[in-house]
Design a protein around this motif. Structure first.
Motif, PDB file in Angstrom:
ATOM      1  N   ALA A 249      69.719  69.667  48.636  1.00 13.98           N
ATOM      2  CA  ALA A 249      68.943  69.945  47.434  1.00 13.98           C
ATOM      3  C   ALA A 249      68.931  68.745  46.490  1.00 13.98           C
ATOM      4  CB  ALA A 249      69.507  71.165  46.712  1.00 13.98           C
ATOM      5  N   VAL A 250      70.071  68.091  46.326  1.00 13.12           N
ATOM      6  CA  VAL A 250      70.145  66.901  45.472  1.00 13.12           C
ATOM      7  C   VAL A 250      69.262  65.797  46.026  1.00 13.12           C
ATOM      8  CG1 VAL A 250      71.657  65.069  44.610  1.00 13.12           C
ATOM      9  CG2 VAL A 250      72.443  67.449  44.586  1.00 13.12           C
ATOM     10  N   PHE A 256      61.672  64.206  44.890  1.00 11.28           N
ATOM     11  CA  PHE A 256      60.589  64.772  44.082  1.00 11.28           C
ATOM     12  C   PHE A 256      60.432  63.998  42.772  1.00 11.28           C
ATOM     13  CE2 PHE A 256      61.481  69.091  46.229  1.00 11.28           C
ATOM     14  CZ  PHE A 256      60.471  68.866  47.179  1.00 11.28           C
ATOM     15  N   ILE A 257      61.549  63.621  42.156  1.00 13.76           N
ATOM     16  CA  ILE A 257      61.506  62.861  40.905  1.00 13.76           C
ATOM     17  C   ILE A 257      60.874  61.494  41.138  1.00 13.76           C
ATOM     18  CG2 ILE A 257      62.929  61.722  39.146  1.00 13.76           C
ATOM     19  CD1 ILE A 257      64.891  64.097  39.437  1.00 13.76           C
ATOM     20  N   ALA A 258      61.226  60.869  42.270  1.00 12.67           N
ATOM     21  CA  ALA A 258      60.660  59.561  42.603  1.00 12.67           C
ATOM     22  C   ALA A 258      59.145  59.650  42.808  1.00 12.67           C
ATOM     23  CB  ALA A 258      61.329  59.010  43.862  1.00 12.67           C
ATOM     24  N   GLN A 259      58.679  60.842  43.210  1.00 16.00           N
ATOM     25  CA  GLN A 259      57.240  61.051  43.418  1.00 16.00           C
ATOM     26  C   GLN A 259      56.511  61.402  42.128  1.00 16.00           C
ATOM     27  OE1 GLN A 259      57.046  64.066  46.462  1.00 16.00           O
ATOM     28  NE2 GLN A 259      58.176  62.823  47.954  1.00 16.00           N
ATOM     29  N   VAL A 267      64.128  70.003  40.453  1.00 11.03           N
ATOM     30  CA  VAL A 267      65.304  70.824  40.741  1.00 11.03           C
ATOM     31  C   VAL A 267      64.875  72.218  41.191  1.00 11.03           C
ATOM     32  CG1 VAL A 267      67.295  71.966  39.697  1.00 11.03           C
ATOM     33  CG2 VAL A 267      66.859  69.558  39.224  1.00 11.03           C
ATOM     34  N   ARG A 268      63.885  72.788  40.527  1.00 14.56           N
ATOM     35  CA  ARG A 268      63.417  74.122  40.892  1.00 14.56           C
ATOM     36  C   ARG A 268      62.921  74.161  42.332  1.00 14.56           C
ATOM     37  NH1 ARG A 268      58.485  75.762  41.187  1.00 14.56           N
ATOM     38  NH2 ARG A 268      57.703  74.019  39.920  1.00 14.56           N
ATOM     39  N   LYS A 269      62.098  73.176  42.714  1.00  6.82           N
ATOM     40  CA  LYS A 269      61.562  73.163  44.079  1.00  6.82           C
ATOM     41  C   LYS A 269      62.664  72.923  45.109  1.00  6.82           C
ATOM     42  CE  LYS A 269      58.249  70.095  43.443  1.00  6.82           C
ATOM     43  NZ  LYS A 269      57.031  69.265  43.689  1.00  6.82           N
ATOM     44  N   GLN A 272      64.737  76.064  45.580  1.00  4.80           N
ATOM     45  CA  GLN A 272      63.988  77.069  46.342  1.00  4.80           C
ATOM     46  C   GLN A 272      63.967  76.739  47.830  1.00  4.80           C
ATOM     47  OE1 GLN A 272      60.162  77.111  44.405  1.00  4.80           O
ATOM     48  NE2 GLN A 272      60.765  78.655  42.894  1.00  4.80           N
ATOM     49  N   CYS A 273      63.840  75.474  48.153  1.00  6.29           N
ATOM     50  CA  CYS A 273      63.759  75.054  49.557  1.00  6.29           C
ATOM     51  C   CYS A 273      65.083  75.180  50.290  1.00  6.29           C
ATOM     52  CB  CYS A 273      63.280  73.601  49.642  1.00  6.29           C
ATOM     53  SG  CYS A 273      61.568  73.349  49.129  1.00  6.29           S
ATOM     54  N   THR A 274      66.179  74.965  49.593  1.00  4.36           N
ATOM     55  CA  THR A 274      67.485  74.886  50.260  1.00  4.36           C
ATOM     56  C   THR A 274      68.383  76.093  50.032  1.00  4.36           C
ATOM     57  OG1 THR A 274      68.481  73.769  48.357  1.00  4.36           O
ATOM     58  CG2 THR A 274      67.441  72.368  50.052  1.00  4.36           C
ATOM     59  N   GLY A 275      68.107  76.870  48.978  1.00  3.13           N
ATOM     60  CA  GLY A 275      68.973  77.995  48.663  1.00  3.13           C
ATOM     61  C   GLY A 275      70.174  77.613  47.823  1.00  3.13           C
ATOM     62  N   ALA A 276      70.268  76.349  47.429  1.00  2.02           N
ATOM     63  CA  ALA A 276      71.383  75.907  46.580  1.00  2.02           C
ATOM     64  C   ALA A 276      71.199  76.447  45.169  1.00  2.02           C
ATOM     65  CB  ALA A 276      71.450  74.382  46.547  1.00  2.02           C
ATOM     66  N   ARG A 277      72.298  76.545  44.436  1.00  2.49           N
ATOM     67  CA  ARG A 277      72.210  77.020  43.058  1.00  2.49           C
ATOM     68  C   ARG A 277      71.520  75.972  42.196  1.00  2.49           C
ATOM     69  NH1 ARG A 277      76.530  79.477  39.632  1.00  2.49           N
ATOM     70  NH2 ARG A 277      77.398  77.389  39.685  1.00  2.49           N
TER      71      ARG A 277
END
Length: 298
Positions: A249-250, A256-259, A267-269, A272-277
């Motif tokens: 997730a990190v 995503f931030i680099a994009q 962080v939200r996306k 959601q993709c990984t299931g991490a908190r």
């Protein structure tokens, strides 16, 4: 000397936290009538006394000389001089060694009189809008990482509103640590209270952490943090979360931030993709951003 000040006494005298108009008439009278003044920083206190037109002997009393200076102060009081204890701003004994001097006086049978007055913690709580029927004052967090972690872990399920003090250079790290330990809660951030550039920011820990990772904090801060919901199911300890999902997730959030995504959206996306908190990922990302900003500046 008026009868009120005829008995050698230690007076606890609050001083303004910013606006000099907040000094009470009783505080002014006490500063004029005592024999001497014990100050956290005599250079700061002499400016206040000059503003009031008061000339009094000043002695320094602060964390690193409190034992020796405290003994000298009590000797002078027992010899017949009353003393006013002041701090740089606010009420003595709140996040400073004033309590130690009061304890010494109590042991020696020296009368202690407290004057009501300005206190940054109470002022921030009153303007926060966070229900403060019950609250706890936590002061400054330790600079030692282990001690900070222990302190914050003990507060994870604290139901009362919590009030913290923080210096500007430590604020980003403190917000990140609060977010990581307590989860994403309501926070009211009070900056430069009663001063010209007073600012009240009502937000959440995640939003505040993101804001101050982009904007350099200036001034002194008081943080009013909502307590834990006593009816909520406790969050699992972050150390027990799925390490692989968290690391993924990190990594995704960083990409995503680099994009071009905002930290919040990234962080939200990723969560959601990984299931991490989300709160754990947010804390890790903001720490990375703070570290990168620090390295760039140095």
């Amino acid at each position: 000397m008026p009868a009120l000040y005829s008995v050698p006494t230690l007076y606890i005298v609050p001083t303004p936290i910013g606006n000099l108009g907040d000094l009470s008439d009783r505080a002014k009278q006490t500063l004029r009538e005592v024999g001497f003044i014990a100050a956290e920083d005599t250079r700061v206190s002499v400016k206040l006394l000059n503003h009031l037109g008061i000339k009094k002997p000043l002695v320094s009393y602060y964390e690193h000389n409190k034992r020796e200076s405290g003994q000298n102060i009590t000797i002078r009081i027992m010899s017949g001089e009353s003393c006013a204890l002041v701090t740089d701003a606010g009420t003595p004994g709140i996040s400073d060694p004033g309590a130690d001097l009061v304890a010494m006086c109590e042991t020696l049978g020296i009368p202690v009189v407290a004057l009501p007055g300005p206190c940054a913690a109470v002022t921030a709580l009153s303007v926060s809008g966070v229900p403060g029927g019950r609250f706890c004052f936590e002061g400054y967090l330790s600079m030692n990482k282990k001690n900070r972690r222990t302190h914050l872990d003990a507060l994870r399920r604290e139901p009362r509103v919590m009030v913290f003090y923080e210096a500007p250079h430590k604020l980003p790290a403190t917000l990140s640590d609060l977010l990581s330990a307590l989860g994403d809660r309501r926070v009211v951030i009070c900056r430069e209270m009663t001063k010209l550039h007073e600012e009240i920011l009502r937000t959440t820990l995640s939003e505040a952490s993101a804001h101050f990772s982009r904007n350099t904090p200036r001034g002194e801060f008081v943080l009013v943090v909502a307590g834990a919901d006593p009816d909520a199911t406790p969050d699992p300890d972050p150390d027990q979360s799925d390490g692989n999902a968290f690391e993924e997730a990190v990594s995704q959030a960083s990409a995503f931030i680099a994009q071009g995504d905002t930290v919040r959206d990234a962080v939200r996306k990723a969560a959601q993709c990984t299931g991490a908190r989300r709160v754990d990922v947010y804390a890790a990302i903001t720490k990375m951003i703070n570290a990168e900003t620090y390295n760039a500046e140095t």
